[in-house]
Scaffold this motif. Structure first.
Motif, mmCIF file in Angstrom:
data_model
loop_
_atom_site.group_PDB
_atom_site.id
_atom_site.type_symbol
_atom_site.label_atom_id
_atom_site.label_comp_id
_atom_site.label_asym_id
_atom_site.label_seq_id
_atom_site.Cartn_x
_atom_site.Cartn_y
_atom_site.Cartn_z
ATOM 1 N N ALA A 67 35.574 -55.417 -1.463
ATOM 2 C CA ALA A 67 36.908 -55.616 -1.994
ATOM 3 C C ALA A 67 37.371 -54.807 -3.094
ATOM 4 O O ALA A 67 38.483 -54.183 -3.047
ATOM 5 N N GLY A 68 36.452 -54.288 -4.031
ATOM 6 C CA GLY A 68 36.729 -53.527 -5.195
ATOM 7 C C GLY A 68 37.118 -52.306 -4.841
ATOM 8 O O GLY A 68 38.163 -51.504 -5.031
ATOM 9 N N LEU A 69 36.442 -51.770 -3.835
ATOM 10 C CA LEU A 69 36.565 -50.144 -3.195
ATOM 11 C C LEU A 69 37.766 -50.333 -2.366
ATOM 12 O O LEU A 69 38.766 -49.378 -2.359
ATOM 13 N N ALA A 70 38.069 -51.094 -1.338
ATOM 14 C CA ALA A 70 39.190 -51.140 -0.498
ATOM 15 C C ALA A 70 40.479 -51.332 -1.439
ATOM 16 O O ALA A 70 41.226 -50.594 -1.206
ATOM 17 N N GLY A 71 40.578 -52.355 -2.206
ATOM 18 C CA GLY A 71 41.666 -52.396 -3.309
ATOM 19 C C GLY A 71 42.016 -51.075 -4.027
ATOM 20 O O GLY A 71 43.264 -50.848 -4.095
ATOM 21 N N ALA A 72 40.761 -50.586 -4.569
ATOM 22 C CA ALA A 72 41.151 -49.142 -5.231
ATOM 23 C C ALA A 72 41.568 -48.095 -4.418
ATOM 24 O O ALA A 72 42.451 -47.280 -4.830
ATOM 25 N N LEU A 73 41.057 -47.942 -3.036
ATOM 26 C CA LEU A 73 41.622 -46.910 -2.361
ATOM 27 C C LEU A 73 43.086 -47.166 -1.762
ATOM 28 O O LEU A 73 43.798 -46.320 -1.811
ATOM 29 N N VAL A 74 43.611 -48.472 -1.742
ATOM 30 C CA VAL A 74 44.648 -48.734 -1.473
ATOM 31 C C VAL A 74 45.774 -48.404 -2.590
ATOM 32 O O VAL A 74 46.718 -47.689 -2.219
ATOM 33 N N LEU A 75 45.317 -48.429 -3.892
ATOM 34 C CA LEU A 75 45.945 -48.343 -5.104
ATOM 35 C C LEU A 75 45.999 -46.709 -5.036
ATOM 36 O O LEU A 75 47.054 -46.083 -5.658
ATOM 37 N N TYR A 76 45.136 -45.962 -4.683
ATOM 38 C CA TYR A 76 45.385 -44.522 -4.748
ATOM 39 C C TYR A 76 45.936 -43.846 -3.549
ATOM 40 O O TYR A 76 45.537 -42.580 -3.497
ATOM 41 N N GLY A 77 46.383 -44.378 -2.422
ATOM 42 C CA GLY A 77 47.160 -44.027 -1.531
ATOM 43 C C GLY A 77 46.513 -43.991 0.117
ATOM 44 O O GLY A 77 47.446 -43.439 0.856
ATOM 45 N N LEU A 78 45.339 -44.815 0.312
ATOM 46 C CA LEU A 78 45.098 -44.870 1.608
ATOM 47 C C LEU A 78 45.581 -46.063 2.126
ATOM 48 O O LEU A 78 45.539 -47.194 1.377
ATOM 49 N N PRO A 79 46.011 -46.203 3.507
ATOM 50 C CA PRO A 79 46.567 -47.285 3.913
ATOM 51 C C PRO A 79 45.602 -48.453 4.255
ATOM 52 O O PRO A 79 44.227 -48.306 4.173
ATOM 53 N N PRO A 80 46.026 -49.759 3.987
ATOM 54 C CA PRO A 80 45.114 -50.887 3.685
ATOM 55 C C PRO A 80 44.134 -50.932 4.922
ATOM 56 O O PRO A 80 42.960 -51.197 4.667
ATOM 57 N N THR A 81 44.531 -50.901 6.022
ATOM 58 C CA THR A 81 43.487 -51.021 7.347
ATOM 59 C C THR A 81 42.335 -49.722 7.259
ATOM 60 O O THR A 81 41.476 -50.014 7.322
ATOM 61 N N ALA A 82 42.930 -48.485 6.934
ATOM 62 C CA ALA A 82 41.951 -47.575 6.783
ATOM 63 C C ALA A 82 40.977 -47.739 5.700
ATOM 64 O O ALA A 82 39.909 -47.485 5.715
ATOM 65 N N SER A 83 41.355 -48.345 4.432
ATOM 66 C CA SER A 83 40.552 -48.448 3.528
ATOM 67 C C SER A 83 39.598 -49.464 3.656
ATOM 68 O O SER A 83 38.353 -49.080 3.525
#
Length: 343
Positions: free
Chosen positions: A272-288
């Motif tokens: 959850a932490g990594l996925a949320g951070a990746l979304v914050l920095y520009g990766l689409p949610p599903t891809a994250s």
């Protein structure tokens, strides 16, 4: 101590374990809920099916390289042991950190347990374990701050606005400044400093001594961190949505803060932490979510499997040595161990 006191202590211990288990279950459920909220499971499964196998294999190779770099830097802090023993202990420690709660802290604790018969005094052993842990942690925060500064300077490798670049810089400055204050306080107040603070200060002093007296094995600390980040970057690339390396690095540092929650292997909370951070920095949610699930599986299985193989090899080595001793020697060894226990 009376029987009633013993029963009361046992009941309190049981309640404490139940509460910890309940808290762990709640945190895990919340983390899974966050993942489902970020991206629907059906879309994530479709994303996983479409991921590039080539990039996934690149992520595996990078994670193996990260683990090998840990073995290299581990050898710097524990040069007295035979090379084979040092490699086995390093892999077992990495496996413990990957599978058990605590991450690098658990790795340091496992190192202390495995190396306690290596001829080092307890204080020296704890100091080296703390120094290795502090070096890896401080390097991560330092690189996180540098990545934020590069983005702030306009390097086109991620979001360039102040909200995305200033936070990692601020966090790194606060953490590293706090470390410097801990060292200063320990030097200034000596024995009056709380024992826990003195222990952290000793680890920081050891890490700083290693940096001031560099050897080629210290490259392993950089490789351990950077190649692990690169494995996450490759997992992101496997989704078909590439993200700049600096952005992935900052997201990695933010996401790994979730491992402060003591969940075995960081299951759920790290994702959850990594996925949320990746979304914050520009990766689409599903891809994250897809990238994080692949990366997390790799980061568990590579060091976990390596640690298991190393542990099995130690048992084989011990069995071989006992066979070489022979029956009479084995009896004498057991007698000596029993005598030491009685003493």
């Amino acid at each position: 101590m009376s029987y009633e006191h013993l029963v009361g202590a046992g009941n309190r211990g049981s309640r404490s374990r139940v509460l910890r288990g309940l808290a762990t279950a709640i945190v895990g459920a919340v983390a899974v809920g966050v993942l489902v909220w970020v991206a629907a499971p059906g879309k994530v499964l479709h994303q996983l099916g479409d991921m590039s196998a080539t990039w996934a294999l690149v992520a595996v190779a990078l994670e193996i390289g990260s683990c090998l770099c840990y073995v290299i830097v581990f050898r710097f802090f524990f040069p007295e042991s035979a090379a084979a023993t040092s490699r086995r202990v390093a892999w077992i420690a990495m496996g413990a950190g990957a599978v058990l709660p605590g991450g690098n802290i658990t790795s340091a604790a496992a190192t202390g347990l495995l190396m306690r018969d290596g001829g080092l005094g307890t204080r020296q052993l704890l100091g080296r374990c703390a120094a290795l842990l502090c070096l890896l942690t401080a390097f991560g925060f330092a690189v996180n701050g540098v990545a934020g500064a590069l983005l702030l300077a306009g390097v086109p490798d991620g979001p360039l606005d102040l909200s995305h670049t200033g936070i990692p810089i601020l966090v790194s400055v606060v953490v590293l400044s706090g470390a410097a204050i801990v060292v200063f306080a320990s030097r200034r107040f000596g024995e009056r400093t709380p024992k826990a603070v003195r222990g952290v200060a000793a680890g920081l002093e050891g890490a700083w001594t290693a940096v001031r007296n560099p050897a080629w094995r210290l490259i392993g600390a950089a490789g351990f961190f950077c190649l692990d980040v690169a494995a996450l970057w490759a997992a992101c690339a496997a989704t078909g949505h590439r993200l700049g390396f600096l952005a992935v690095l900052i997201a990695y540092c933010i996401g790994y803060l979730a491992t402060a929650v003591p969940i075995p292997a960081g299951l759920g909370v790290l994702d959850a932490g990594l996925a949320g951070a990746l979304v914050l920095y520009g990766l689409p949610p599903t891809a994250s979510v897809g990238a994080v699930l692949v990366y997390h599986a790799i980061s568990i299985w590579v060091p976990g499997l390596g640690g298991l193989i190393a542990w099995l090899s130690t048992r084989r080595v011990r069995a071989t040595k006992l066979a070489d001793i022979g029956p009479s020697g084995l009896a004498a060894l057991r007698l000596a161990e029993a005598t030491e226990t009685d003493a």
